[in-house]
Design an enzyme around this catalytic site. Structure first.
Site, PDB file in Angstrom:
ATOM      1  N   GLY B 102       0.815  -1.322  -0.091  1.00  0.00           N
ATOM      2  CA  GLY B 102      -0.225  -0.034   0.162  1.00  0.00           C
ATOM      3  C   GLY B 102       1.070   1.121  -0.172  1.00  0.00           C
ATOM      4  N   CYS B 103       0.342   2.274  -0.745  1.00  0.00           N
ATOM      5  CA  CYS B 103       0.998   3.650  -0.762  1.00  0.00           C
ATOM      6  C   CYS B 103       0.861   4.156   0.765  1.00  0.00           C
ATOM      7  CB  CYS B 103       0.513   4.482  -1.740  1.00  0.00           C
ATOM      8  SG  CYS B 103       0.916   4.202  -3.125  1.00  0.00           S
ATOM      9  N   VAL B 104      -0.025   4.035   1.326  1.00  0.00           N
ATOM     10  CA  VAL B 104      -0.333   4.896   2.788  1.00  0.00           C
ATOM     11  C   VAL B 104      -0.623   4.010   3.704  1.00  0.00           C
ATOM     12  CG1 VAL B 104      -1.618   6.605   3.758  1.00  0.00           C
ATOM     13  CG2 VAL B 104      -1.458   6.782   1.338  1.00  0.00           C
TER      14      VAL B 104
END
Lengths: 180, 104
Positions: B102-104
């Site tokens: 995931g990016c965040v």
């Protein structure tokens, strides 16, 4: 006691990820100049990712970007499809008629906020909390503050200072720089 | 996939050294993995590691720092203190899981 099966005759050190703690003099500066909801996120996502990689990260807010850090506005950023030629009707490749776009800010904002939340991505104020918790630095632009008559008390408490362009250039010596 | 012997046990790892088989990890291995990256495990580390293991089992992917805070209850600031500089990667390494996607 460590060996490896691939070369059983020798003692070989285990493979350990190189987390590169020693080479982190890398620095990133992101100038956030937009106050539209959709344009707030690129800087937040990249800043947060950089911090997670151990990179010193500075966010500098200028002009419309002040809406991201103003206590009275940061909870209410909006997304407008107006003027955005890449705006399509939901679930299709058909362009949204631009004549309709100006009336759709409310609905478009609501939809975008939901899509962001569904991905587990925080809202802007919460995202900035996380960035500060991860060691990020927030700065505000002196010229914009003077022009818009904004004082430090109007800003989030974790904005470190309102600084001049020259101060910013000095603080970010050697940094990679993104203008958003 | 390379095979490495850690703590007297053969384990599969990827080219970076992250374990690739969920069931090849056990708690005694975590201490060995942590030591290799200069971390001495405390109860606070274990809270993160156990959450990551459980969450991976349920979700099929490694929790991000955001998720470790929101769902696992360990604030981001504390994660940075426990697993300095690169918490997302370090805690997944010690927990024997892939890096978060995931990016965040």
């Amino acid at each position: 006691m460590t060996t490896t099966d691939t070369t059983p005759a020798e003692q070989v050190a285990p493979i350990v990820p190189s987390f590169g703690d020693d080479e982190t003099d890398r620095k990133l500066a992101i100038i956030c100049s937009k106050g539209n909801l959709d344009m707030a996120y690129p800087g937040l996502i990249l800043g947060n990712a950089a911090l997670g990689e151990g990179i010193e990260t500075h966010l500098f807010f200028t002009f419309w970007g002040f809406d991201m850090i103003m206590k009275s506005r940061m909870h209410d950023l909006q997304f407008s499809p107006a003027g955005n030629a890449a705006m399509h009707l939901p679930g299709s490749d058909r362009h949204m008629p631009q004549a309709l776009a100006p009336a759709m800010t409310g609905m478009a904002t609501k939809m975008l906020k939901k899509q962001i939340a569904d991905l587990g991505v925080p809202e802007v104020p919460d995202f900035l909390d996380q960035i500060v918790a991860a060691g990020g630095h927030l700065w505000a632009c002196r010229l914009s503050a003077d022009m818009m008559k904004i004082a430090e008390e109007d800003l989030r408490d974790d904005v470190e200072a309102i600084i001049s362009a020259a101060d910013f250039i000095e603080k970010t010596e050697g940094a990679q720089l993104l203008f958003i | 996939m390379p095979v490495t012997t850690l703590n007297g046990k053969s384990v599969h790892v990827n080219e970076e050294g992250f374990l690739t088989e969920y069931d090849e990890w056990d708690e005694s291995l975590a201490a060995v993995l942590a030591e290799q990256i200069g971390i001495q495990l405390t109860d606070a580390h274990w809270k993160v590691i156990r959450f990551l293991r459980e969450d991976f089992k349920a979700q099929g992917e490694t929790a991000t720092t955001r998720r470790v805070q929101q769902v696992g209850g360990v604030p981001v600031k504390e994660q940075f203190a426990l697993f300095p500089k690169k918490p997302g990667k370090k805690m997944s390494y010690v927990a024997g899981l892939p890096k978060p996607h995931g990016c965040v």
